[in-house]
Design an enzyme around this catalytic site. Structure first.
Site, PDB file in Angstrom:
ATOM      1  N   ASP A 217      71.169  41.721  18.466  1.00  0.00           N
ATOM      2  CA  ASP A 217      72.517  41.248  18.163  1.00  0.00           C
ATOM      3  C   ASP A 217      73.383  41.582  19.372  1.00  0.00           C
ATOM      4  OD1 ASP A 217      71.392  40.785  15.705  1.00  0.00           O
ATOM      5  OD2 ASP A 217      72.821  41.991  14.570  1.00  0.00           O
TER       6      ASP A 217
ATOM      7  N   HIS B  36      63.992  43.722  19.711  1.00  0.00           N
ATOM      8  CA  HIS B  36      62.762  43.149  19.171  1.00  0.00           C
ATOM      9  C   HIS B  36      62.104  42.209  20.172  1.00  0.00           C
ATOM     10  CE1 HIS B  36      63.646  44.326  14.876  1.00  0.00           C
ATOM     11  NE2 HIS B  36      64.848  44.444  15.415  1.00  0.00           N
TER      12      HIS B  36
ATOM     13  N   SER C 202      74.696  48.840  24.739  1.00  0.00           N
ATOM     14  CA  SER C 202      74.256  48.700  26.120  1.00  0.00           C
ATOM     15  C   SER C 202      73.982  47.241  26.443  1.00  0.00           C
ATOM     16  CB  SER C 202      73.026  49.562  26.385  1.00  0.00           C
ATOM     17  OG  SER C 202      72.831  49.693  27.770  1.00  0.00           O
TER      18      SER C 202
END
Length: 269
Positions: free
Chosen positions: A77, A135, A238
């Site tokens: 996200d 992921h 980050s």
């Protein structure tokens, strides 16, 4: 040690501390309100035993991902701050602020540099409010991991606009990957202020923000990863930079947009 690393280490100690339940619930609640975190897919804030526990929260409701074989999904996200074609050796951390691909990847990737120097890239910025786990964007095999110690400047828009070659200066972990169709790509995980650690599920020996001075290099026979698999997580927000071999993908037009893990971001050519 740079001041950004020292600040991050102290914040990391605070974030991982488990305060008495009542006090921790207040801390969590304040953090959720300040950063306007949407917990609709997660457990309620009161259930997390520390700020780190909240930062690195797992999805409580499984995320639907684009499962079409040739579709590459977002690994996280985030907000897309920049992306497009690499011109020879030049990428942008944000419009008007360029940096060198060769400097980002280091000499450990020299053998494959010609394949990616005119390729494609996307910068994913994870804000403090975002889901912090990352992921697999597609089925692939990990060939190398390179951990490069460095500073921990913030990676927000203020610093992207003023700090020259910020991504090259900051601590980072590079994964060299080969897709199921034999195409090369890189995932570069970039540390930032208050990111106590970058964690990789398949490689527990990697320890970031630990006063390391030497580059750590690991060569794999081939670690197989399936699309959607959890690779690890940031402790705080980050940036991830994805870099693809020339003419191997067609990017979606997502500049300056929010994306979700599981959403299509590119198509394999």
């Amino acid at each position: 040690m740079h001041i950004t690393n020292l600040i991050s280490q102290y914040f990391g100690k605070f974030a991982k501390k488990e305060f008495p339940s009542f006090f921790q619930k207040i801390i969590n609640s304040i953090y959720v309100k300040i950063f306007k975190i949407d917990l609709s897919e997660f457990r309620k804030a009161k259930y997390y035993k520390s700020l780190n526990d909240l930062f690195t929260r797992e999805l409580a409701i499984p995320r639907q991902i684009d499962e079409l074989e040739n579709n590459i999904i977002s690994p996280c996200d985030s907000f897309i701050t920049q992306g497009g074609k690499i011109k020879e050796d030049i990428l942008f951390q944000i419009k008007g602020m360029e940096y060198s691909l060769e400097d980002l990847l280091t000499y450990y990737c020299t053998d494959n540099f010609q394949k990616v120097k005119n390729g494609s890239y996307i910068n994913f910025y994870l804000a403090p409010s975002d889901y912090h786990r990352y992921h697999a964007p597609i089925d692939f095999v990990i060939k190398k991991l390179i951990h490069i110690p460095g500073k921990l400047y913030p990676v927000n828009f203020k610093y992207l606009k003023k700090e020259i070659e910020l991504f090259v200066q900051n601590e980072r972990v590079i994964l060299e990957c080969i897709s199921a169709k034999g195409k090369l790509f890189y995932m570069v995980f970039i540390g930032a202020l208050n990111v106590g650690q970058m964690v990789f599920n398949f490689e527990p020996t990697v320890e970031t923000n630990k006063n390391a001075k030497d580059i750590k290099y690991i060569d794999y026979e081939g670690v197989e990863i399936n699309k959607g698999d959890a690779l690890g997580y940031f402790k705080m927000g980050s940036t991830i930079v994805m870099i693809w071999e020339e003419d191997s993908v067609e990017l979606e037009n997502l500049l300056n947009q929010k994306v979700k893990f599981g959403q299509k971001i590119a198509t394999v050519k």
